[in-house]
Design a protein around this motif. Structure first.
Motif, PDB file in Angstrom:
ATOM      1  N   VAL A   1       0.842  -1.200   0.000  1.00 58.67           N
ATOM      2  CA  VAL A   1       0.000   0.000   0.000  1.00 58.67           C
ATOM      3  C   VAL A   1       0.876   1.249   0.000  1.00 58.67           C
ATOM      4  CG1 VAL A   1      -1.674   1.344   1.318  1.00 58.67           C
ATOM      5  CG2 VAL A   1      -1.957  -1.147   1.101  1.00 58.67           C
ATOM      6  N   GLU A   2       1.901   1.251   0.849  1.00 53.10           N
ATOM      7  CA  GLU A   2       2.789   2.415   0.944  1.00 53.10           C
ATOM      8  C   GLU A   2       3.550   2.630  -0.367  1.00 53.10           C
ATOM      9  OE1 GLU A   2       6.706   3.980   3.413  1.00 53.10           O
ATOM     10  OE2 GLU A   2       5.557   2.272   4.179  1.00 53.10           O
ATOM     11  N   ILE A   3       4.059   1.555  -0.960  1.00 49.51           N
ATOM     12  CA  ILE A   3       4.803   1.694  -2.215  1.00 49.51           C
ATOM     13  C   ILE A   3       3.891   2.189  -3.324  1.00 49.51           C
ATOM     14  CG2 ILE A   3       5.962   0.366  -4.039  1.00 49.51           C
ATOM     15  CD1 ILE A   3       7.239  -1.291  -1.773  1.00 49.51           C
ATOM     16  N   GLY A   4       2.664   1.674  -3.365  1.00 54.02           N
ATOM     17  CA  GLY A   4       1.711   2.142  -4.367  1.00 54.02           C
ATOM     18  C   GLY A   4       1.439   3.626  -4.247  1.00 54.02           C
ATOM     19  N   GLU A   5       1.264   4.094  -3.017  1.00 55.32           N
ATOM     20  CA  GLU A   5       1.015   5.525  -2.796  1.00 55.32           C
ATOM     21  C   GLU A   5       2.208   6.359  -3.240  1.00 55.32           C
ATOM     22  OE1 GLU A   5       0.145   5.592   1.348  1.00 55.32           O
ATOM     23  OE2 GLU A   5      -1.977   5.011   1.096  1.00 55.32           O
ATOM     24  N   ARG A   6       3.400   5.871  -2.971  1.00 54.95           N
ATOM     25  CA  ARG A   6       4.594   6.618  -3.344  1.00 54.95           C
ATOM     26  C   ARG A   6       4.773   6.654  -4.857  1.00 54.95           C
ATOM     27  NH1 ARG A   6       9.103   4.600   0.852  1.00 54.95           N
ATOM     28  NH2 ARG A   6      10.361   6.175  -0.207  1.00 54.95           N
ATOM     29  N   LEU A   7       4.450   5.568  -5.538  1.00 50.87           N
ATOM     30  CA  LEU A   7       4.540   5.558  -6.995  1.00 50.87           C
ATOM     31  C   LEU A   7       3.569   6.570  -7.603  1.00 50.87           C
ATOM     32  CD1 LEU A   7       4.872   1.723  -7.698  1.00 50.87           C
ATOM     33  CD2 LEU A   7       6.642   3.465  -8.033  1.00 50.87           C
ATOM     34  N   THR A   8       2.381   6.649  -7.023  1.00 46.60           N
ATOM     35  CA  THR A   8       1.408   7.632  -7.501  1.00 46.60           C
ATOM     36  C   THR A   8       1.921   9.052  -7.288  1.00 46.60           C
ATOM     37  OG1 THR A   8      -0.431   6.119  -7.052  1.00 46.60           O
ATOM     38  CG2 THR A   8      -0.957   8.464  -7.234  1.00 46.60           C
ATOM     39  N   THR A   9       2.480   9.302  -6.124  1.00 43.96           N
ATOM     40  CA  THR A   9       3.031  10.624  -5.829  1.00 43.96           C
ATOM     41  C   THR A   9       4.161  10.984  -6.789  1.00 43.96           C
ATOM     42  OG1 THR A   9       2.450  10.393  -3.493  1.00 43.96           O
ATOM     43  CG2 THR A   9       4.122  12.032  -4.049  1.00 43.96           C
TER      44      THR A   9
ATOM     45  N   LEU B   1       7.098 -14.760   7.776  1.00 42.81           N
ATOM     46  CA  LEU B   1       5.941 -13.886   7.990  1.00 42.81           C
ATOM     47  C   LEU B   1       5.090 -13.762   6.734  1.00 42.81           C
ATOM     48  CD1 LEU B   1       7.287 -10.925  10.175  1.00 42.81           C
ATOM     49  CD2 LEU B   1       5.491 -12.569  10.777  1.00 42.81           C
ATOM     50  N   ALA B   2       5.733 -13.729   5.568  1.00 47.19           N
ATOM     51  CA  ALA B   2       4.977 -13.635   4.317  1.00 47.19           C
ATOM     52  C   ALA B   2       4.094 -14.866   4.131  1.00 47.19           C
ATOM     53  CB  ALA B   2       5.931 -13.485   3.134  1.00 47.19           C
ATOM     54  N   ILE B   3       4.637 -16.037   4.418  1.00 46.93           N
ATOM     55  CA  ILE B   3       3.839 -17.263   4.275  1.00 46.93           C
ATOM     56  C   ILE B   3       2.673 -17.256   5.268  1.00 46.93           C
ATOM     57  CG2 ILE B   3       3.880 -19.777   4.535  1.00 46.93           C
ATOM     58  CD1 ILE B   3       5.240 -18.757   1.986  1.00 46.93           C
ATOM     59  N   LEU B   4       2.930 -16.821   6.491  1.00 47.98           N
ATOM     60  CA  LEU B   4       1.867 -16.808   7.492  1.00 47.98           C
ATOM     61  C   LEU B   4       0.771 -15.803   7.156  1.00 47.98           C
ATOM     62  CD1 LEU B   4       4.045 -17.063  10.720  1.00 47.98           C
ATOM     63  CD2 LEU B   4       2.511 -18.813   9.806  1.00 47.98           C
ATOM     64  N   ASP B   5       1.098 -14.766   6.375  1.00 51.73           N
ATOM     65  CA  ASP B   5       0.134 -13.705   6.070  1.00 51.73           C
ATOM     66  C   ASP B   5      -0.114 -13.580   4.569  1.00 51.73           C
ATOM     67  OD1 ASP B   5      -1.647 -11.879   7.068  1.00 51.73           O
ATOM     68  OD2 ASP B   5      -0.193 -10.255   7.295  1.00 51.73           O
ATOM     69  N   VAL B   6       0.100 -14.677   3.842  1.00 50.09           N
ATOM     70  CA  VAL B   6       0.138 -14.576   2.378  1.00 50.09           C
ATOM     71  C   VAL B   6      -1.215 -14.202   1.773  1.00 50.09           C
ATOM     72  CG1 VAL B   6      -0.291 -17.030   1.881  1.00 50.09           C
ATOM     73  CG2 VAL B   6       1.128 -15.664   0.324  1.00 50.09           C
ATOM     74  N   GLU B   7      -2.308 -14.607   2.396  1.00 49.24           N
ATOM     75  CA  GLU B   7      -3.610 -14.260   1.821  1.00 49.24           C
ATOM     76  C   GLU B   7      -3.868 -12.766   1.928  1.00 49.24           C
ATOM     77  OE1 GLU B   7      -7.659 -13.195   1.333  1.00 49.24           O
ATOM     78  OE2 GLU B   7      -6.696 -13.201   3.313  1.00 49.24           O
ATOM     79  N   ARG B   8      -3.519 -12.166   3.058  1.00 51.50           N
ATOM     80  CA  ARG B   8      -3.712 -10.710   3.196  1.00 51.50           C
ATOM     81  C   ARG B   8      -2.815  -9.943   2.225  1.00 51.50           C
ATOM     82  NH1 ARG B   8      -3.547  -6.863   7.241  1.00 51.50           N
ATOM     83  NH2 ARG B   8      -1.549  -7.715   7.925  1.00 51.50           N
ATOM     84  N   ILE B   9      -1.612 -10.453   2.011  1.00 52.91           N
ATOM     85  CA  ILE B   9      -0.713  -9.807   1.056  1.00 52.91           C
ATOM     86  C   ILE B   9      -1.313  -9.878  -0.343  1.00 52.91           C
ATOM     87  CG2 ILE B   9       1.572  -9.888  -0.011  1.00 52.91           C
ATOM     88  CD1 ILE B   9       2.614 -11.020   2.671  1.00 52.91           C
TER      89      ILE B   9
ATOM     90  N   ARG C   1      -4.423 -10.162  -1.075  1.00 53.43           N
ATOM     91  CA  ARG C   1      -5.649  -9.371  -1.098  1.00 53.43           C
ATOM     92  C   ARG C   1      -5.367  -7.888  -1.384  1.00 53.43           C
ATOM     93  NH1 ARG C   1      -8.771  -9.228   4.317  1.00 53.43           N
ATOM     94  NH2 ARG C   1      -8.039 -11.391   4.320  1.00 53.43           N
ATOM     95  N   ALA C   2      -4.132  -7.466  -1.174  1.00 57.06           N
ATOM     96  CA  ALA C   2      -3.764  -6.086  -1.495  1.00 57.06           C
ATOM     97  C   ALA C   2      -3.974  -5.776  -2.970  1.00 57.06           C
ATOM     98  CB  ALA C   2      -2.304  -5.824  -1.106  1.00 57.06           C
ATOM     99  N   ALA C   3      -3.993  -6.808  -3.808  1.00 53.61           N
ATOM    100  CA  ALA C   3      -4.237  -6.604  -5.243  1.00 53.61           C
ATOM    101  C   ALA C   3      -5.642  -6.065  -5.494  1.00 53.61           C
ATOM    102  CB  ALA C   3      -4.035  -7.905  -6.008  1.00 53.61           C
ATOM    103  N   ARG C   4      -6.548  -6.241  -4.537  1.00 59.55           N
ATOM    104  CA  ARG C   4      -7.903  -5.712  -4.682  1.00 59.55           C
ATOM    105  C   ARG C   4      -7.932  -4.187  -4.576  1.00 59.55           C
ATOM    106  NH1 ARG C   4     -10.907  -9.885  -6.806  1.00 59.55           N
ATOM    107  NH2 ARG C   4     -10.483 -11.820  -5.678  1.00 59.55           N
ATOM    108  N   GLN C   5      -6.852  -3.610  -4.058  1.00 60.76           N
ATOM    109  CA  GLN C   5      -6.724  -2.152  -4.009  1.00 60.76           C
ATOM    110  C   GLN C   5      -5.909  -1.716  -5.227  1.00 60.76           C
ATOM    111  OE1 GLN C   5      -5.582  -0.591  -0.054  1.00 60.76           O
ATOM    112  NE2 GLN C   5      -5.636  -2.705   0.665  1.00 60.76           N
ATOM    113  N   PRO C   6      -6.544  -1.118  -6.223  1.00 63.35           N
ATOM    114  CA  PRO C   6      -5.840  -0.789  -7.468  1.00 63.35           C
ATOM    115  C   PRO C   6      -4.565   0.015  -7.262  1.00 63.35           C
ATOM    116  CG  PRO C   6      -8.192  -0.410  -7.713  1.00 63.35           C
ATOM    117  CD  PRO C   6      -7.952  -0.716  -6.264  1.00 63.35           C
ATOM    118  N   GLY C   7      -4.537   0.828  -6.218  1.00 63.66           N
ATOM    119  CA  GLY C   7      -3.377   1.671  -5.979  1.00 63.66           C
ATOM    120  C   GLY C   7      -2.102   0.909  -5.683  1.00 63.66           C
ATOM    121  N   THR C   8      -2.224  -0.355  -5.255  1.00 66.40           N
ATOM    122  CA  THR C   8      -1.012  -1.126  -4.951  1.00 66.40           C
ATOM    123  C   THR C   8      -0.316  -1.610  -6.221  1.00 66.40           C
ATOM    124  OG1 THR C   8      -2.118  -3.283  -4.840  1.00 66.40           O
ATOM    125  CG2 THR C   8      -2.020  -1.975  -2.800  1.00 66.40           C
TER     126      THR C   8
END
Length: 291
Positions: free
Chosen positions: A105-113, A130-138, A140-147
């Motif tokens: 999310v942060e990188i997407g916002e910075r790219l837009t800026t 940590l990525a494997i433990l949270d991989v679905e939430r990661i 799911r970030a694709a659902r936010q076009p800004g990412t």
């Protein structure tokens, strides 16, 4: 059906090696990952950044997809990497060690800026516990076009390092991680590439691992040497038997008498509309490869 871009072979190329960047224009990989991270020594990071961005701007890579792998977000090189890559004209940037969706999310916002081209996508390395433990939430970030999130890349070497898992034939030690990441990617419309195979002289082992990844559902494999490209391109592409079968299924459902049917018999097998959807994707992939 969304446009399909073949990603059968994704070859890492060291950004500090100008000769390799030049040679890459002739290598038949679907994707070139121009690396500023692992393949580059600290003292050559700035030179690699300049060379990679200049190479991308110069073009001449044909239809190969160009991806710049940045140094990690916590490194002293990330800020300049991000700014330079955003302006270079690559197809995507690859972010190492993504362990939480907030990073994307942060990188997407910075790219837009920064005013980065809307066509620039973001790929995420999945290579930490940590990525494997949270991989679905990661994913799911694709659902936010800004990412701009479009693809996962498995970092199996880093996962082995962090977990102390061993590489064994068949990868039983890693299959739960691979399948978890693949399910998350597919649930949220992402492509996903398998990790690298380290044994350059073991062609049989490489082919077996490509076949395993293909059968699991991966779109392609990341590679560490141009000699691996041809086998990956062949294994992750539909073969003639698959294409013949796919075309037969499509033709059968296209017949007027089957227009309102959800399932039909074809050559002694029950075939449903979902099989027709799979068949159309198979043919579309083959056509995209041919193009």
């Amino acid at each position: 059906m969304p446009t399909i871009r073949p990603r059968r072979s994704a070859l890492y190329m060291p950004g500090s090696n100008a000769r390799a960047l030049e040679k890459a224009r002739e290598i038949p990989a679907d994707v070139l990952i121009l690396d500023l991270e692992d393949a580059v020594a600290p003292e050559t990071k700035a030179t690699a950044r300049e060379q990679v961005c200049a190479a991308v701007k110069a073009g001449g890579y044909g239809k190969r997809e160009l991806v710049i792998r940045l140094n990690g977000t916590q490194t002293p090189w990330f800020e300049e990497d991000l700014a330079a890559a955003a302006a270079a004209g690559a197809d995507a940037i690859l972010i190492p060690k993504v362990s939480a969706p907030e990073t994307l999310v942060e990188i997407g916002e910075r790219l837009t800026t920064m005013g980065a081209d809307a066509a620039l996508s973001v790929w995420a390395m999945i290579e930490t516990p940590l990525a494997i433990l949270d991989v679905e939430r990661i994913a799911r970030a694709a659902r936010q076009p800004g990412t701009r999130l479009a693809c996962f890349v498995m970092g199996t070497n880093d996962l082995a390092k962090e977990t102390r898992a061993r590489f064994v034939p068949g990868r039983a030690t890693m299959l739960p991680w691979l399948t978890s990441a693949l399910l998350a990617a597919r649930a949220h419309g992402l492509d996903i590439l398998d990790g690298v195979y380290n044994e350059l002289k073991d062609e049989a082992g490489f082919r077996l691992e490509c076949e395993q990844a293909r059968d699991l559902g991966f779109d392609g494999k990341t590679l560490i040497h141009p000699a691996q490209v041809s086998a990956a391109n062949t294994i992750f592409a539909p073969d003639e038997a698959e294409l013949e079968r796919a075309r037969a299924i499509i033709a059968a459902f296209d017949r007027p008498e089957n227009a309102d049917k959800g399932a039909i018999q074809l050559d002694g097998r029950m075939v449903e509309l979902l099989h027709a959807e799979i068949a159309r994707r198979t043919v579309a992939l083959a056509e995209a490869i041919a193009a």
